[in-house]
Design a protein around this motif. Structure first.
Motif, PDB file in Angstrom:
ATOM      1  N   MET A  95     -21.839 -69.535 -43.462  1.00  0.00           N
ATOM      2  CA  MET A  95     -21.930 -69.662 -44.918  1.00  0.00           C
ATOM      3  C   MET A  95     -22.102 -71.129 -45.296  1.00  0.00           C
ATOM      4  O   MET A  95     -21.274 -71.970 -44.971  1.00  0.00           O
ATOM      5  CB  MET A  95     -20.653 -69.108 -45.547  1.00  0.00           C
ATOM      6  CG  MET A  95     -20.647 -69.104 -47.062  1.00  0.00           C
ATOM      7  SD  MET A  95     -19.073 -68.373 -47.597  1.00  0.00           S
ATOM      8  CE  MET A  95     -19.311 -68.300 -49.359  1.00  0.00           C
TER       9      MET A  95
ATOM     10  N   VAL B  83     -26.003 -67.614 -44.685  1.00  0.00           N
ATOM     11  CA  VAL B  83     -25.859 -67.055 -46.027  1.00  0.00           C
ATOM     12  C   VAL B  83     -25.350 -68.095 -47.018  1.00  0.00           C
ATOM     13  O   VAL B  83     -24.703 -69.066 -46.642  1.00  0.00           O
ATOM     14  CB  VAL B  83     -24.913 -65.831 -46.057  1.00  0.00           C
ATOM     15  CG1 VAL B  83     -25.358 -64.778 -45.071  1.00  0.00           C
ATOM     16  CG2 VAL B  83     -23.468 -66.250 -45.785  1.00  0.00           C
ATOM     17  N   GLU B  84     -25.668 -67.880 -48.280  1.00  0.00           N
ATOM     18  CA  GLU B  84     -25.067 -68.642 -49.364  1.00  0.00           C
ATOM     19  C   GLU B  84     -24.092 -67.708 -50.074  1.00  0.00           C
ATOM     20  O   GLU B  84     -24.129 -66.493 -49.885  1.00  0.00           O
ATOM     21  CB  GLU B  84     -26.161 -69.138 -50.313  1.00  0.00           C
ATOM     22  CG  GLU B  84     -27.084 -70.137 -49.636  1.00  0.00           C
ATOM     23  CD  GLU B  84     -28.268 -70.557 -50.503  1.00  0.00           C
ATOM     24  OE1 GLU B  84     -28.245 -70.285 -51.716  1.00  0.00           O
ATOM     25  OE2 GLU B  84     -29.202 -71.156 -49.944  1.00  0.00           O
ATOM     26  N   GLY B  85     -23.240 -68.282 -50.909  1.00  0.00           N
ATOM     27  CA  GLY B  85     -22.223 -67.481 -51.579  1.00  0.00           C
ATOM     28  C   GLY B  85     -22.800 -66.264 -52.288  1.00  0.00           C
ATOM     29  O   GLY B  85     -22.234 -65.168 -52.234  1.00  0.00           O
TER      30      GLY B  85
ATOM     31  N   ILE C 106     -16.915 -64.782 -41.117  1.00  0.00           N
ATOM     32  CA  ILE C 106     -17.686 -65.812 -41.815  1.00  0.00           C
ATOM     33  C   ILE C 106     -17.293 -67.177 -41.256  1.00  0.00           C
ATOM     34  O   ILE C 106     -16.131 -67.568 -41.333  1.00  0.00           O
ATOM     35  CB  ILE C 106     -17.411 -65.783 -43.328  1.00  0.00           C
ATOM     36  CG1 ILE C 106     -17.745 -64.395 -43.888  1.00  0.00           C
ATOM     37  CG2 ILE C 106     -18.220 -66.864 -44.038  1.00  0.00           C
ATOM     38  CD1 ILE C 106     -17.321 -64.206 -45.334  1.00  0.00           C
TER      39      ILE C 106
ATOM     40  N   ARG D  41     -17.479 -70.430 -42.328  1.00  0.00           N
ATOM     41  CA  ARG D  41     -17.816 -70.993 -43.623  1.00  0.00           C
ATOM     42  C   ARG D  41     -17.851 -72.514 -43.526  1.00  0.00           C
ATOM     43  O   ARG D  41     -16.936 -73.132 -42.989  1.00  0.00           O
ATOM     44  CB  ARG D  41     -16.821 -70.528 -44.678  1.00  0.00           C
ATOM     45  CG  ARG D  41     -15.364 -70.722 -44.300  1.00  0.00           C
ATOM     46  CD  ARG D  41     -14.787 -71.911 -44.970  1.00  0.00           C
ATOM     47  NE  ARG D  41     -13.364 -72.035 -44.694  1.00  0.00           N
ATOM     48  CZ  ARG D  41     -12.560 -72.758 -45.430  1.00  0.00           C
ATOM     49  NH1 ARG D  41     -13.019 -73.418 -46.454  1.00  0.00           N
ATOM     50  NH2 ARG D  41     -11.280 -72.859 -45.113  1.00  0.00           N
TER      51      ARG D  41
ATOM     52  N   THR E  95     -18.022 -66.894 -53.214  1.00  0.00           N
ATOM     53  CA  THR E  95     -18.185 -65.469 -53.473  1.00  0.00           C
ATOM     54  C   THR E  95     -16.893 -64.949 -54.095  1.00  0.00           C
ATOM     55  O   THR E  95     -15.831 -65.066 -53.482  1.00  0.00           O
ATOM     56  CB  THR E  95     -18.426 -64.716 -52.148  1.00  0.00           C
ATOM     57  OG1 THR E  95     -19.535 -65.324 -51.477  1.00  0.00           O
ATOM     58  CG2 THR E  95     -18.732 -63.253 -52.399  1.00  0.00           C
TER      59      THR E  95
END
Lengths: 310, 501
Positions: free
Chosen positions: B246, B270-272, B297, B299, B319
């Motif tokens: 993330m 991924v992005e939020g 994740i 992150r 998120t």
């Protein structure tokens, strides 16, 4: 594949196509003017009309002169449909999807952006106009070619193709609309220049030669409309673009909803008799068609980009 | 049969004397040098490198450096500098002369790093659960109470394996007498590992001869070690849990690394906004096939921005609901929220006590002697000796907001005197160390430059330490600041097994 990534490459496809088409439009307008006597020359405002940018132009200072309009369409950052704005968007969408695209594509898009950005604050005088715009068209074609020739034809590629063809269909309808309404308004039905104007419409879609090859009759309204809307062999015809859209959709997962919308539109287009659509009726038809293209976009967004939380 | 082809005779060239590297001209002075023990004398593990370089002309080395720079540009290895207004990608600066650590010494450091992270994870887990260390008065409670990194939302959480900091980057430095110290621990989102990997790829490209002659521990399996560690955090016991990286996005200075690690692990980046937490408190990512469950994740986004429902509500990078999903044990988060409580620079001074308390062992790698400004006696000492101290704010990273006494102007010293007096809890100070040096190609010369080392330590079900790590080097003469955001460069780091040679 992540929806966000799919959405970004879809917009990359759209913006690149928009850049190419906008450059073509200025080019053709530029050439048409040179062929025609003053009194029948289509006004430069027509260009704004085609791009739906009259309002944005009105907000900025400056009279609608040739010089101002060309600068506005080419390098005005305040104009969301200018070449520089579309290129900026294409590039931004690409920055975060670089990993899945062939690396040369990024280099090409980046260098095209830089070359346009360098010019964007200057006028585009007639002497250099052709060279600059032609270079843009060629670069876009090169990028399209690079993608077709060196990228996996996977989901990501299909999304680029969806964007490109939807944008292309939209632009074709705009050009035809402007031509039939604004462009012909001040030219008499019997005028010898009428023919020249329809030729310039075909030219703005790079369709003149293909029309000749395919239609094999003189250039007149009915034939041109049928060709540009309904041809299934000419790549810039609306029907052909829709056909491409459907074929991309079929290669993607969960495509039922979106495919139904696109196929419905193509069927309806095929059954239209353009010889009966005169003047305002044609304009209304095109208006409705553009909204239906927006529906196709929404169907794509709902099908692959947007998600309901559960 | 074809006739042999006629070639021209070899052109006559005049033999020129070759200006090769002369180690007797290289003098690190009062500092410990990683390669040379005295002018003209290489350390045992570095002999092969020194001998190789002795045969090279400076011109040849410069051409190798240029080849490395070009490769870095071509491979697009970049980092981003914030202060330049626009988001400009700069090519990663790497010096081609490697930094060498003998295997025997490294093995001790490796044990020390594992010991340290193990104790720190026990400490964090204790803080958020029973708080025995506070009850036993080994650490004053108000240090935790006043720490902005102690997240009360995490109290009572029980992440898998009791581990909170899964990826740790600890900065090691060597003083003039050769002692290696831990300068600081980065327990939140340490970065730099991709550069470690890329540095190795580059030096294999430009100095292949040396790899043939030396037995150098490989580093390339980091992404798969990271992947295995992340897998061990999955709440679902399935063969292929969904692991994602993330990122806060393209404007983050470490975006290159996020994309790099995702690519190397075969994980989605991924992005939020790509994630959504369902009403079942599970995390899903939005794909073109619909929502798809995410198990772990990795992150690379700070606690503050992770979940607008719990932390900063204005964050659009995170998120909503992520924290809830983690608390319920429905998703693994590496590193866990709240882990930063232990890399507070004030807590740092307690690490030896923490190791002793939880493991009953003495620390294998010592801390740099440190003074807490919150303690009036220590604070007095710091203020009296400010020009010899390095002062650090408790919760900054990347070399921002610190004072390097020996290099500071009178104005800066006065400013920090004020700052410390106003908010002593926020500062700690250490005597300025005489950071070790290594030969570095500077223009047309080879000169000593100061450096540190950031090894990366993983802890999930098992431990893993990168063999070596990222060596950062201060490229400016005499400078002690190695951060890439402040004009630092890097070197490939070799753990060399001298007995295998």
């Amino acid at each position: 594949m992540l929806s966000r990534v799919a959405e970004r490459v879809y917009w990359l496809g759209r913006f690149l196509e928009r850049v190419e088409n906008t450059a073509r439009l200025i080019l053709v307008r530029h050439n048409a003017v040179l062929d025609l006597p003053k009194e029948v020359q289509p006004s430069w405002e027509l260009l704004l009309q085609v791009l739906g940018a009259e309002e944005a132009f009105g907000r900025l200072p400056g009279a609608p002169t040739e010089k101002n309009i060309v600068s506005f369409v080419f390098g005005e950052k305040e104009n969301p449909s200018s070449i520089i704005s579309s290129l900026t968007c294409a590039r931004e969408n690409m920055r975060t999807t670089r990993e899945i695209l062939p690396s040369e594509t990024w280099e090409r898009v980046n260098s095209l952006y830089l070359s346009v950005a360098r010019r964007s604050n200057k006028d585009l005088p007639q002497g250099v106009r052709h060279a600059v715009l032609n270079n843009i068209v060629q670069s876009c074609q090169q990028i399209t070619g690079l993608l077709a020739g060196s990228m996996n034809q996977d989901a990501a590629y299909q999304f680029i193709r969806l964007g490109r063809n939807l944008e292309r269909a939209d632009m074709s309808t705009r050009i035809i609309d402007a031509a039939s309404a604004g462009l012909m308004g001040n030219v008499d039905e019997t005028s010898p220049f009428r023919n020249v104007l329809w030729i310039s419409v075909l030219q703005s879609l790079s369709a003149y030669q293909m029309y000749r090859l395919n239609v094999r009759r003189s250039v007149e309204r009915e034939g041109v409309l049928a060709f540009l809307f309904q041809s299934t062999v000419f790549p810039r015809a609306v029907a052909h673009s829709l056909q491409q859209i459907e074929s991309s959709m079929k290669l993607l997962p969960e495509h039922k909803g979106a495919l139904a919308v696109a196929a419905g539109l193509r069927r309806q287009l095929r059954e239209t008799d353009f010889s009966t659509l005169e003047g305002p009726a044609l304009h209304d038809y095109i208006d409705a068609l553009q909204l239906q293209l927006v529906d196709v976009h929404h169907a794509i967004a709902v099908g692959w980009f947007a998600h309901e939380s559960h | 049969m074809a006739q042999p082809r006629i070639t021209s005779p070899k052109p006559y060239t005049r033999a020129r004397p070759r200006a090769t590297i002369d180690w007797t001209n290289y003098d690190p002075g009062e500092f410990y040098d990683e390669i040379i023990s005295a002018p003209g004398r290489a350390r045992p593990a570095t002999r092969s490198l020194a001998a190789f370089m002795r045969k090279q002309t400076i011109k040849h080395l410069i051409s190798r450096q240029q080849a490395a720079d070009l490769a870095i540009q071509e491979m697009g290895i970049t980092f981003t500098v914030y202060s330049e207004g626009q988001n400009i990608d700069r090519s990663w600066p790497m010096d081609i002369i490697p930094r060498i650590i003998p295997l025997k010494e490294w093995q001790v450091l490796e044990r020390g790093l594992i010991q340290r992270l193990t104790a720190l994870n026990l400490f964090i887990d204790d803080l958020y659960n029973k708080q025995k260390i506070l009850k036993d008065r080994v650490m004053p409670r108000d240090i935790i109470d006043s720490s902005p990194e102690f997240l009360k939302q995490c109290v009572g959480a029980k992440p898998r394996h009791g581990v909170w900091s899964h990826v740790c980057g600890s900065d090691l430095v060597r003083d003039a007498d050769g002692t290696v110290y831990v300068l600081e621990d980065n327990l939140r989102v340490p970065s730099g590992v991709s550069y470690m990997l890329e540095n190795r790829a580059i030096s294999k490209r430009v100095l292949p001869q040396l790899f043939e002659r030396n037995s150098i521990l490989p580093v390339a399996d980091y992404p798969s070690q990271l992947f295995d560690m992340l897998t061990s955090l999955s709440p679902r016991r399935i063969a292929h849990p969904e692991i994602v990286v993330m990122t806060p996005g393209i404007f983050n200075s470490a975006y290159f690394e996020h994309a790099y690690l995702a690519q190397r692990m075969g994980a989605e980046l991924v992005e939020g906004a790509d994630l959504v937490v369902g009403s079942d408190d599970k995390v899903y990512m939005k794909t073109i096939r619909g929502l798809s469950r995410v198990d772990v994740i990795y992150r690379r986004i700070n606690d503050d921005f992770l979940d607008p429902e719990v932390f900063r509500s204005d964050s659009s990078l995170g998120t909503p609901g992520l924290f809830r999903a983690w608390r319920k044990g429905n998703v693994g988060l590496a590193n866990a929220p709240g882990a930063g409580v232990a890399d507070d620079k004030v807590i740092y001074t307690f690490v030896p006590a923490i190791i002793k308390y939880y493991l009953g062992e003495d620390p294998i790698i010592p801390n740099v002697p440190s003074y807490l400004c919150v303690d009036p006696v220590q604070c007095k000492h710091v203020l009296a000796n400010l020009a010899k101290m390095v002062v650090k704010p408790a919760n900054e990273s990347g070399g921002y907001g610190m004072l390097i006494g020996p290099a500071a102007s009178k104005k800066e010293l006065a400013l920090f005197t004020d700052l410390i007096k106003k908010n002593p809890r926020n500062y700690m100070a250490q005597p300025a160390l005489k950071l070790s040096t290594a030969p570095t190609l500077c223009g047309n010369n080879i000169e000593p430059r100061h450096l540190d080392l950031r090894p990366f330590i993983l802890q999930g079900k098992k431990h893993y330490v990168t063999p070596g790590g990222l060596t950062r080097v201060a490229l400016r003469k005499g400078s002690l600041v190695v951060n890439s955001s402040q004009g630092g460069g890097s070197k490939d780091t070799w753990i060399v097994d001298t007995e295998a040679n």
